[in-house]
Design a protein around this motif. Structure first.
Motif, PDB file in Angstrom:
ATOM      1  N   PRO A  71       0.881  -0.818   0.357  1.00  0.00           N
ATOM      2  CA  PRO A  71       0.333   0.223  -0.296  1.00  0.00           C
ATOM      3  C   PRO A  71       0.846   1.243   0.380  1.00  0.00           C
ATOM      4  O   PRO A  71       2.084   1.045   0.834  1.00  0.00           O
ATOM      5  N   ILE A  72       0.631   2.313  -0.606  1.00  0.00           N
ATOM      6  CA  ILE A  72       1.463   3.252  -1.077  1.00  0.00           C
ATOM      7  C   ILE A  72       0.693   4.192  -0.025  1.00  0.00           C
ATOM      8  O   ILE A  72      -0.396   4.994  -0.459  1.00  0.00           O
ATOM      9  N   LEU A  73       1.339   4.921   0.444  1.00  0.00           N
ATOM     10  CA  LEU A  73       0.371   6.062   2.245  1.00  0.00           C
ATOM     11  C   LEU A  73       1.667   7.153   2.006  1.00  0.00           C
ATOM     12  O   LEU A  73       1.047   7.958   3.145  1.00  0.00           O
ATOM     13  N   LYS A  74       1.536   7.336   1.545  1.00  0.00           N
ATOM     14  CA  LYS A  74       2.034   8.993   1.393  1.00  0.00           C
ATOM     15  C   LYS A  74       0.716  10.189   1.213  1.00  0.00           C
ATOM     16  O   LYS A  74      -0.085   9.840   1.532  1.00  0.00           O
ATOM     17  N   ALA A  75       1.703  11.091   1.253  1.00  0.00           N
ATOM     18  CA  ALA A  75       0.624  12.590   1.980  1.00  0.00           C
ATOM     19  C   ALA A  75      -0.377  11.875   2.741  1.00  0.00           C
ATOM     20  O   ALA A  75      -1.091  12.460   1.936  1.00  0.00           O
ATOM     21  N   ALA A 127      -1.157   8.968   3.635  1.00  0.00           N
ATOM     22  CA  ALA A 127      -2.240   7.946   2.918  1.00  0.00           C
ATOM     23  C   ALA A 127      -3.638   8.671   1.960  1.00  0.00           C
ATOM     24  O   ALA A 127      -4.744   9.011   2.418  1.00  0.00           O
ATOM     25  N   TYR A 128      -2.574   9.782   1.066  1.00  0.00           N
ATOM     26  CA  TYR A 128      -3.442  10.685  -0.076  1.00  0.00           C
ATOM     27  C   TYR A 128      -4.735  11.144   1.150  1.00  0.00           C
ATOM     28  O   TYR A 128      -6.221  11.067   1.201  1.00  0.00           O
ATOM     29  N   GLY A 129      -4.316  11.693   2.630  1.00  0.00           N
ATOM     30  CA  GLY A 129      -5.665  12.907   3.644  1.00  0.00           C
ATOM     31  C   GLY A 129      -5.786  11.919   4.351  1.00  0.00           C
ATOM     32  O   GLY A 129      -6.822  12.504   5.056  1.00  0.00           O
ATOM     33  N   ALA A 148      10.483   3.832   1.265  1.00  0.00           N
ATOM     34  CA  ALA A 148      10.879   5.542   0.776  1.00  0.00           C
ATOM     35  C   ALA A 148      10.802   5.612  -0.693  1.00  0.00           C
ATOM     36  O   ALA A 148      11.779   5.494  -1.136  1.00  0.00           O
ATOM     37  N   LEU A 149       9.709   6.434  -1.512  1.00  0.00           N
ATOM     38  CA  LEU A 149       9.921   6.460  -3.064  1.00  0.00           C
ATOM     39  C   LEU A 149      10.820   7.515  -4.207  1.00  0.00           C
ATOM     40  O   LEU A 149      10.861   6.649  -4.788  1.00  0.00           O
ATOM     41  N   GLY A 150      10.888   8.407  -2.805  1.00  0.00           N
ATOM     42  CA  GLY A 150      11.534   9.603  -3.994  1.00  0.00           C
ATOM     43  C   GLY A 150      12.785   9.241  -3.671  1.00  0.00           C
ATOM     44  O   GLY A 150      13.624   8.350  -3.274  1.00  0.00           O
ATOM     45  N   GLU A 173      10.764   9.737 -16.640  1.00  0.00           N
ATOM     46  CA  GLU A 173      11.184  11.014 -17.128  1.00  0.00           C
ATOM     47  C   GLU A 173      11.227  11.406 -15.778  1.00  0.00           C
ATOM     48  O   GLU A 173      12.021  13.086 -15.551  1.00  0.00           O
ATOM     49  N   ARG A 174      11.036  10.890 -14.420  1.00  0.00           N
ATOM     50  CA  ARG A 174      11.675  11.765 -13.098  1.00  0.00           C
ATOM     51  C   ARG A 174      12.698  11.041 -12.441  1.00  0.00           C
ATOM     52  O   ARG A 174      13.213  11.829 -12.565  1.00  0.00           O
ATOM     53  N   ILE A 175      12.606  10.153 -11.240  1.00  0.00           N
ATOM     54  CA  ILE A 175      13.967   9.557 -10.767  1.00  0.00           C
ATOM     55  C   ILE A 175      14.125   7.872 -11.707  1.00  0.00           C
ATOM     56  O   ILE A 175      13.164   7.106 -12.046  1.00  0.00           O
ATOM     57  N   SER A 200      10.285   0.524 -11.400  1.00  0.00           N
ATOM     58  CA  SER A 200       9.857   1.501 -12.202  1.00  0.00           C
ATOM     59  C   SER A 200       8.713   1.801 -11.878  1.00  0.00           C
ATOM     60  O   SER A 200       7.871   1.660 -11.348  1.00  0.00           O
ATOM     61  N   HIS A 201       8.452   3.933 -12.844  1.00  0.00           N
ATOM     62  CA  HIS A 201       7.154   3.894 -12.541  1.00  0.00           C
ATOM     63  C   HIS A 201       6.903   3.982 -13.774  1.00  0.00           C
ATOM     64  O   HIS A 201       6.798   4.300 -14.805  1.00  0.00           O
ATOM     65  N   PHE A 202       4.738   3.831 -13.984  1.00  0.00           N
ATOM     66  CA  PHE A 202       4.181   3.695 -15.731  1.00  0.00           C
ATOM     67  C   PHE A 202       4.304   5.410 -15.701  1.00  0.00           C
ATOM     68  O   PHE A 202       3.019   6.506 -14.424  1.00  0.00           O
ATOM     69  N   ALA A 228       3.546  -1.430 -11.015  1.00  0.00           N
ATOM     70  CA  ALA A 228       1.980  -1.164 -11.222  1.00  0.00           C
ATOM     71  C   ALA A 228       1.367  -0.806  -9.933  1.00  0.00           C
ATOM     72  O   ALA A 228       1.720  -1.013  -8.670  1.00  0.00           O
ATOM     73  N   ASN A 229       0.530   0.439 -10.235  1.00  0.00           N
ATOM     74  CA  ASN A 229       0.237   2.047  -9.556  1.00  0.00           C
ATOM     75  C   ASN A 229      -1.026   1.118 -10.127  1.00  0.00           C
ATOM     76  O   ASN A 229      -1.165   0.358 -10.590  1.00  0.00           O
ATOM     77  N   SER A 230      -2.245   2.275  -9.538  1.00  0.00           N
ATOM     78  CA  SER A 230      -3.619   1.739  -9.877  1.00  0.00           C
ATOM     79  C   SER A 230      -4.145   1.486 -10.746  1.00  0.00           C
ATOM     80  O   SER A 230      -4.553   0.430 -11.379  1.00  0.00           O
ATOM     81  N   GLY A 231      -4.021   2.317 -11.749  1.00  0.00           N
ATOM     82  CA  GLY A 231      -4.025   1.743 -13.318  1.00  0.00           C
ATOM     83  C   GLY A 231      -3.925   1.150 -14.192  1.00  0.00           C
ATOM     84  O   GLY A 231      -4.617   0.071 -14.302  1.00  0.00           O
ATOM     85  N   VAL A 261       2.491  -4.893  -6.185  1.00  0.00           N
ATOM     86  CA  VAL A 261       2.006  -4.117  -6.687  1.00  0.00           C
ATOM     87  C   VAL A 261       1.987  -3.174  -5.862  1.00  0.00           C
ATOM     88  O   VAL A 261       2.557  -2.906  -4.744  1.00  0.00           O
ATOM     89  N   ARG A 262       1.946  -1.162  -6.605  1.00  0.00           N
ATOM     90  CA  ARG A 262       1.815  -0.592  -5.240  1.00  0.00           C
ATOM     91  C   ARG A 262       0.796   0.313  -6.034  1.00  0.00           C
ATOM     92  O   ARG A 262       0.752   1.296  -6.622  1.00  0.00           O
ATOM     93  N   PRO A 263      -0.666  -0.003  -4.986  1.00  0.00           N
ATOM     94  CA  PRO A 263      -1.582   0.721  -4.822  1.00  0.00           C
ATOM     95  C   PRO A 263      -1.774   2.131  -4.052  1.00  0.00           C
ATOM     96  O   PRO A 263      -1.597   1.522  -2.981  1.00  0.00           O
ATOM     97  N   GLY A 264      -1.941   3.318  -4.570  1.00  0.00           N
ATOM     98  CA  GLY A 264      -2.582   4.265  -3.730  1.00  0.00           C
ATOM     99  C   GLY A 264      -3.983   4.316  -4.267  1.00  0.00           C
ATOM    100  O   GLY A 264      -4.404   4.209  -3.208  1.00  0.00           O
ATOM    101  N   LEU A 265      -4.260   5.289  -4.869  1.00  0.00           N
ATOM    102  CA  LEU A 265      -5.545   6.074  -5.469  1.00  0.00           C
ATOM    103  C   LEU A 265      -6.759   4.692  -5.035  1.00  0.00           C
ATOM    104  O   LEU A 265      -7.824   4.911  -4.540  1.00  0.00           O
ATOM    105  N   ILE A 266      -6.640   3.568  -5.032  1.00  0.00           N
ATOM    106  CA  ILE A 266      -7.590   3.091  -5.887  1.00  0.00           C
ATOM    107  C   ILE A 266      -7.801   1.946  -3.969  1.00  0.00           C
ATOM    108  O   ILE A 266      -8.929   1.232  -3.595  1.00  0.00           O
ATOM    109  N   PRO A 323      -8.061  13.372  -8.773  1.00  0.00           N
ATOM    110  CA  PRO A 323      -9.053  13.101  -7.944  1.00  0.00           C
ATOM    111  C   PRO A 323      -7.405  12.487  -6.235  1.00  0.00           C
ATOM    112  O   PRO A 323      -7.804  13.383  -5.199  1.00  0.00           O
ATOM    113  N   ARG A 324      -6.388  12.650  -6.899  1.00  0.00           N
ATOM    114  CA  ARG A 324      -5.365  12.620  -5.476  1.00  0.00           C
ATOM    115  C   ARG A 324      -5.142  14.063  -5.837  1.00  0.00           C
ATOM    116  O   ARG A 324      -4.463  14.205  -4.124  1.00  0.00           O
ATOM    117  N   ASP A 325      -5.164  14.856  -6.114  1.00  0.00           N
ATOM    118  CA  ASP A 325      -4.989  16.097  -6.076  1.00  0.00           C
ATOM    119  C   ASP A 325      -5.978  16.965  -4.560  1.00  0.00           C
ATOM    120  O   ASP A 325      -6.371  17.324  -3.835  1.00  0.00           O
TER     121      ASP A 325
END
Ligand SMILES: *Cc1c(COP(=O)(O)O)cnc(C)c1O
Length: 379
Positions: free
Chosen positions: A34-38, A40-42, A82-84, A134-136, A163-165, A203-206, A219-224, A355-357
């Motif tokens: 589970p991705i719990l940044k920010a 945990a998406y609020g 820590a993903l960053g 093209e991020r990190i 890696s990240h999609f 894999a992220n949510s999509g 897998v690395r789900p955040g939003l879903i 929606p994440r915003d």
């Protein structure tokens, strides 16, 4: 102090659990991080992590070191990545708090190796490969030196490669397929050297919802996780349990004369004599100012439009010439009331953002209240 305000964010931890279990089914045999940044998406970092830890989550992903430290200080034992990007002076703290590091260049991996040796520890490291975001991360076409360095490190355990999609929630998956191909080619390095393979994850949510071949080992789900769909065409497949609702109360009622302007700039004018109520929430809470003259709320099971600009701490709602609302009435900003519902997806569409915003913007000025088994529980 916590619940002095008549405004609260309710978090249903059972709904979080239901979504997590659904994701485990979809992704199996891959494990779930589970991705719990920010925050945990609020939704609240620590309470969400506690519930997911009790369900046996394989690891947690956060963006930054300090989010990981918060989890460790709260007693979370699950591996945390820590993903960053990391900066050199943070490495000692990563090792002290037992948080997995992302190595996104040879230079950073060397710094991790040196610090781990100096502290007499073994660093757990995930290698980051850039396959098109093209991020990190090192580019997939020049990952060789990082991979060679990784297998030469004696004070680092290479726990993962990831890696990240960039486009996993688009209807067109052709670039995502290309990214996966590039990633698998890099990750095959370990196999080619007859070395134990680290966890491969991408894999992220999509991707979890529509690109099952990309699930790999983890897998690395955040939003879903939070019951919010990443794109309209994925709504039907996305886990459906809503975790968050945002509620407030009517704090003021007035009758506004025809032609009177409401709020800053007088950007809304009463088309006739009408009733207007004030809600004590604003963009200072993270409730988007883009909902000015645009969003709506639920009062007594009826949907009413926001009138005029959202202020920092308040906004107004037009309940019409004969609408009924009284001071103290519940107002739903996100969630259900009666047969009506306002979703995060709807708000993000109106605000012209993701929606994440919307979720991550809801800040700590609004207290969170946690529920499990229909009862309030401590966070
Ligand atoms: C935010 C993030 C995720 C989760 O993304 P969602 O699309 O919200 O599931 C996964 N991996 C990385 C590296 C991220 O930064």
């Amino acid at each position: 102090m916590d619940f002095i305000r008549p405004t609260v964010i309710d978090i249903d931890l059972d709904a979080l659990e239901a979504n997590y279990r659904r994701i485990c089914e979809i992704a199996a045999p891959a494990a779930v991080m589970p991705i719990l940044k920010a925050n945990a998406y609020g939704h609240g970092l620590v309470p969400c992590a506690r519930r997911l830890e009790s369900l046996g989550a394989r690891a947690f992903g956060v963006a930054f070191l300090e989010e990981g430290i918060t989890l460790r200080r709260a007693g979370i034992k699950t591996p945390i990545l820590a993903l960053g990007g990391i900066s050199g002076r943070q490495i000692g703290l990563f090792l002290q708090y037992d948080i997995d590091l992302t190595a996104s260049s040879v230079y950073k991996l060397e710094a991790i190796e040196r610090k781990a040796e100096e502290m007499g520890k073994t660093a757990r490291v995930h290698l980051k490969v850039d396959t098109g975001m093209e991020r990190i991360g090192v580019h997939y076409y020049s990952a060789g030196p990082l991979l060679e360095k990784a297998i030469a490190c004696r004070h680092c355990e290479i726990s993962g490669i990831f890696s990240h999609f960039a486009t996993a929630e688009d209807e067109d998956l052709s670039f995502a397929r290309l990214q996966l191909e590039r990633f698998l080619e890099c990750a095959s390095f370990f196999e080619k050297h007859s070395l134990p393979a680290p966890l491969r994850h991408m894999a992220n949510s999509g991707a979890i919802l529509q690109f099952p071949e990309s699930a790999l080992d983890l897998v690395r789900p955040g939003l879903i996780l939070f019951g919010v769909s990443p794109a309209p065409h994925l709504a039907a497949r996305s886990p459906q349990s809503r975790v968050m609702s945002v509620r407030s109360e009517v704090v003021y009622f007035k009758v506004v004369a025809q032609g009177a302007g409401v709020s800053y700039g007088r950007a809304w004018q009463a088309p006739c004599q009408t009733r207007v109520v004030t809600i004590p929430v604003g963009y200072g809470d993270g409730y988007s100012r883009r909902l000015s003259n645009n969003g709506s709320v639920l009062i007594r099971g009826i949907r009413y439009p926001i009138a005029g600009r959202v202020c920092m701490d308040q906004f107004m709602v037009d309940i019409g010439p004969s609408g009924a609302a009284y001071n103290g009435d519940e107002v739903v900003l996100i969630g259900r009331q009666g047969g009506e519902e306002i979703t995060v997806e709807e708000i993000s569409m109106l605000a012209g953002t993701d929606p994440r915003d919307i979720l991550a913007s809801l800040n700590l000025r609004i207290p969170r209240r946690y529920y499990s088994g229909g009862q309030a529980v401590s966070g």
